[in-house]
Design a protein around this motif. Structure first.
Motif, PDB file in Angstrom:
ATOM      1  N   ARG A  40       0.826  -1.207   0.000  1.00 20.04           N
ATOM      2  CA  ARG A  40       0.000   0.000   0.000  1.00 20.04           C
ATOM      3  C   ARG A  40       0.861   1.257   0.000  1.00 20.04           C
ATOM      4  O   ARG A  40       0.565   2.236  -0.708  1.00 20.04           O
ATOM      5  N   SER A  65      -6.935   1.300   2.126  1.00 19.72           N
ATOM      6  CA  SER A  65      -6.034   1.884   1.119  1.00 19.72           C
ATOM      7  C   SER A  65      -6.386   3.344   0.856  1.00 19.72           C
ATOM      8  O   SER A  65      -5.496   4.172   0.627  1.00 19.72           O
ATOM      9  N   SER A 117      -6.478  -1.886  -5.797  1.00 18.86           N
ATOM     10  CA  SER A 117      -5.479  -2.664  -5.063  1.00 18.86           C
ATOM     11  C   SER A 117      -5.987  -4.078  -4.785  1.00 18.86           C
ATOM     12  O   SER A 117      -6.992  -4.266  -4.078  1.00 18.86           O
TER      13      SER A 117
END
Length: 229
Positions: A40, A65, A117
């Protein structure tokens, strides 16, 4: 609780994530041995979201995130199609909205950047989603994707596929209320395309300047691209 199949029916995927939402962040950290935090941080550095920019964090889950990307002062929106994941992240101080990646509820050219992500592989049609994402990004805007990938070094690739993924599945099953969900996640990792193939998919969806950066020996890769100006 359900587990999604590799056909990636959207209702199955959403129901599966609804069922694991409460403990998902904890289980994810256990499964990745804490590397998710490093990934991240690196993704945020590549994204380089700045004050005054609008960023869409798509398939953001609980928004962990999104918080990372907003540290530089950008306005960051967490979007996900799992109501359970969004509810589990309501304590985070970021705006959230339910959204389907194939039919985003935003006007054309609304965002300076979009990021995904460890979730693109769960979309029923990744290329169609990437095309839809391009619609809501301003000309010259950025796309940043952090996703599982294929270690380029053959011995590491062998160990990862034959031992590490099995270990991750076992760890996830011990820390989750739905062990079968983590079996699906491991299987989806094995069937996901490698770095170059994903780059070609991104380019075919209308993005330019596609490049990627391997993390943790290529177990994960960050792809970056731009919408043509």
């Amino acid at each position: 609780m359900s587990r999604a199949s590799l056909d990636k029916d959207p209702h199955e995927v959403a129901a599966m994530f609804d069922g694991v939402a409460d403990g998902y962040d904890r289980a994810n950290s256990f499964m990745t041995f804490g590397f998710d935090r490093r990934w991240r941080t690196t993704t945020a550095r590549v994204l380089d979201a700045r004050r005054g920019e609008k960023v869409l964090d798509l398939a953001a889950g609980t928004g962990v995130s999104t918080v990372e990307y907003a540290r530089g002062g950008a306005w960051c929106l967490a979007a996900d199609f799992s109501f359970g994941m969004l509810r589990a992240g309501l304590h985070r101080k970021v705006p959230m909205v339910a959204a389907d990646a194939l039919h985003l509820p935003f006007a054309d050219e609304s965002f300076d950047a979009v990021t995904i992500s460890l979730a693109l592989r769960n979309f029923v049609d990744p290329k169609a989603a990437l095309t839809e994402i391009a619609r809501v990004v301003k000309p010259g805007g950025r796309l940043v994707i952090c996703e599982v990938s294929t270690p380029p070094f053959a011995p590491i690739r062998f160990v990862h596929r034959n031992f590490v993924l099995k270990l991750l599945t076992w760890v996830g099953s011990r820390t989750s209320s739905n062990p079968e969900a983590y079996q699906y996640l491991a299987e989806s990792m094995l069937t996901w395309p490698d770095q170059r193939t994903l780059g070609e998919i991104i380019a075919s969806a209308g993005w330019t300047d596609v490049e990627w950066l391997n993390l943790t020996f290529g177990v994960v890769a960050i792809h970056r691209a731009r919408k043509p100006a």
